[in-house]
Enzyme design. Structure first.
Site, PDB file in Angstrom:
ATOM      1  N   HIS A 251      11.535  -0.384  -2.416  1.00 29.74           N
ATOM      2  CA  HIS A 251      12.175   0.270  -3.806  1.00 29.74           C
ATOM      3  C   HIS A 251      13.461   0.122  -3.588  1.00 29.74           C
ATOM      4  O   HIS A 251      14.399   1.020  -3.780  1.00 29.74           O
ATOM      5  CB  HIS A 251      11.770   1.728  -4.241  1.00 29.74           C
ATOM      6  CG  HIS A 251      10.309   1.703  -4.393  1.00 29.74           C
ATOM      7  ND1 HIS A 251       9.641   2.970  -4.772  1.00 29.74           N
ATOM      8  CD2 HIS A 251       9.172   0.680  -4.172  1.00 29.74           C
ATOM      9  CE1 HIS A 251       8.229   2.781  -4.949  1.00 29.74           C
ATOM     10  NE2 HIS A 251       8.105   1.700  -4.568  1.00 29.74           N
ATOM     11  N   TYR A 368      -1.929   6.479  -6.314  1.00 24.29           N
ATOM     12  CA  TYR A 368      -2.785   5.565  -5.816  1.00 24.29           C
ATOM     13  C   TYR A 368      -4.059   5.578  -5.356  1.00 24.29           C
ATOM     14  O   TYR A 368      -5.049   4.883  -5.200  1.00 24.29           O
ATOM     15  CB  TYR A 368      -1.919   4.777  -4.731  1.00 24.29           C
ATOM     16  CG  TYR A 368      -0.787   3.975  -5.280  1.00 24.29           C
ATOM     17  CD1 TYR A 368      -1.007   2.733  -5.780  1.00 24.29           C
ATOM     18  CD2 TYR A 368       0.316   4.704  -4.979  1.00 24.29           C
ATOM     19  CE1 TYR A 368      -0.103   2.328  -6.232  1.00 24.29           C
ATOM     20  CE2 TYR A 368       1.683   3.659  -5.421  1.00 24.29           C
ATOM     21  CZ  TYR A 368       1.349   2.624  -5.940  1.00 24.29           C
ATOM     22  OH  TYR A 368       2.480   1.800  -6.596  1.00 24.29           O
TER      23      TYR A 368
END
Ligand code: HEC
Ligand SMILES: [Ca+2]
Length: 484
Positions: A251, A368
């Site tokens: 990220h 997730y």
């Protein structure tokens, strides 16, 4: 409490505990599939198929949520608000979106050319190959006014391509900064200053290695000039404090956009992802999860929103972003960002001064591991700016530009958004902050890493896996000039 009531209450408690521990997929199979079908195609108890363009719309998010929570009067649809918490109910909407995306793709396939020509809402186009080889994980594309094209390669190179020459004839520039080439990091953004003809500046953003073996890194922005095959005159534009560097290779964000000219000077906007430390996106003292704004020479503008806030980083322009990997101004002067959500819920946001975009407090996705997170809407007292468009399921949004013409005049002003996992390039029309139209231009040719509108208006797309650079060129207008 009498025994029957006690058993009933315990029953509800146990059911809701059991439901809470379950994956969203499990909940669907146990509670919903008997009527709606495993794949959402309906049929049981008078249900219609959920697999339709009409129902695959963000306008239906709230209606779906309410239907599951409160039931649908005069139908067999039960209310689940008593036995499932709101987070799980939202998780089921996310699951329906995944089923719809899969089902619609099976029914409709991908945009396909006929005789080499793709047709779309306002233009027909062809795909032309620009490069089939010579690049490793191309990350960003931009254009010099003389027709040369700049590419970054994530392992740490910047190449200058002269169209028409062989890819072998584009050696990397010497002297570009070292990068940490790990995970999502490396040499990422390249952006040519809009006044390049006068000043010669080119900007790079990358994961800057520090510490022993260069194992910690952080997004850094520099500018420099290209002289022959050399990168020269380098100057640091943004470097975060040493304590913000981390061993995470996630990220980095890493796109750059230039603002309109202000008395001959320009603002430089760039974005940094949360680096895997989600809470930092809400912390104004950290560079993570922000869109930043500086002057193009690196100085802090006096009118930045948090310059007088104790402890805040003075470069912060907006916050609460997860991992923004698309950033561009449109033709009306609005700044747009696309960012990755977790499982589901990539976002297109209009970036406004000092606003909070919500991460990690709210998002449209789920975890997730397929367990719920929370509902995507702000609660009482929360003041977040909501996306104009959310992608559910995620496309892994990466690369954003605006169609400027002269090629594709009927797309002029539309946003062009890429997606890695979605392997997609979408055209998105927003007017006055409202989503009006969207369509897929390409799908399934590879992971779309960057999209860039060339000075002639053709649209370049950098693909990874397989590596290819293609461009969209006009193949005749279909006579329809736009607004639907
Ligand atoms: C006993 C049958 C039955 C069960 C079980 C059931 N539904 Fe429904 N559902 C229906 C019917 C009937 C409708 C209304 C007709 C329609 O929309 O297909 C409906 C409507 C809906 C709608 C509105 C869709 C639309 O077309 O506007 C959603 C969303 C929905 N259900 C989700 C769920 C979820 C999630 C579950 C499981 C937690 C579930 N349903 C369980 C029968 C059922
Ligand atoms: Ca958000």
């Amino acid at each position: 409490m009498n025994r029957a009531l006690c058993v009933a209450v315990l029953g509800v408690v146990f059911t809701s505990m059991a439901v809470r521990a379950q994956s969203v997929e499990g909940t669907w199979q146990n509670h919903c599939a008997s009527c709606h079908g495993k794949a959402g195609k309906g049929g049981g108890a008078g249900t219609r198929s959920l697999i339709s363009d009409d129902l695959f719309s963000q306008d239906k998010d709230r209606a779906f949520f309410d239907a599951i929570r409160n039931g649908v009067p005069d139908t067999a649809m039960p209310a689940y608000g008593e036995t499932m918490d709101d987070a799980r109910i939202w998780g089921l909407v996310v699951h329906i979106r995944e089923l719809q995306a899969r089902g619609l793709r099976q029914e409709q396939g991908s945009p396909k050319p006929e005789g080499g020509v793709f047709t779309s809402a306002h233009h027909a186009y062809r795909l032309e190959s620009v490069l089939e080889k010579g690049l490793v994980t191309p990350w960003a594309v931009d254009f010099l006014p003389d027709g040369r094209i700049l590419f970054t390669e994530r392992p740490g190179r910047v190449r200058v391509f002269v169209p028409g020459t062989k890819p072998e004839l584009m050696p990397p520039l010497h002297g570009t900064p070292a990068v940490r080439d790990r995970g999502q990091g490396g040499m990422m953004e390249v952006a040519v200053h809009p006044d390049y003809a006068a000043n010669g500046w080119v900007y790079l953003a990358f994961s800057d290695p520090q510490g022993e073996g260069g194992r910690r890194s952080m997004t850094k922005v520099v500018r420099g000039r290209i002289k022959g095959d050399r990168w020269t005159d380098e100057k640091t534009i943004f470097q975060a404090a040493p304590e913000t560097y981390s061993g995470s290779d996630l990220h980095f964000g890493c796109r750059i956009a230039f603002g309109p000219s202000v008395n001959g000077r320009r603002h430089l906007y760039f974005c940094i992802g949360d680096r895997g430390s989600r809470e930092k996106a809400q912390d104004l003292s950290e560079p993570n999860g922000k869109v930043h704004r500086l002057w193009d020479d690196g100085r802090v503008p006096d009118d930045n929103p948090f310059v007088a806030t104790p402890g805040a980083l003075k470069s912060v322009w907006s916050y609460g972003h997860r991992n923004p990997q698309g950033l561009t101004f449109d033709l009306d002067g609005s700044l747009w960002v696309t960012e990755h959500g977790p499982r589901g819920g990539d976002e297109l946001n209009r970036v406004e001064r000092a606003r909070n975009y919500g991460w990690p407090t709210i998002c449209f996705g789920i975890d997730y591991n397929d367990t719920p997170f929370r509902t995507p809407w702000p609660r009482e007292g929360e003041d977040f700016t909501m996306p104009v468009l959310r992608w559910l399921p995620s496309i892994a949004a990466c690369g954003l530009d605006v169609a400027r013409g002269p090629m594709f005049p009927s797309w002029k002003g539309d946003l062009l958004a890429g997606g890695l996992a979605g392997e997609v390039l979408e055209r998105v029309r927003v007017r006055g902050g409202v989503l009006i139209e969207r369509e897929e231009l390409i799908h399934g040719l590879g992971r779309v890493r960057d999209v860039a509108c060339a000075p002639d208006g053709s649209i370049y797309v950098a693909l990874n896996d397989p590596v290819r650079v293609v461009r969209l060129v006009e193949a005749g207008s279909n006579g329809n000039t736009g607004s639907k």
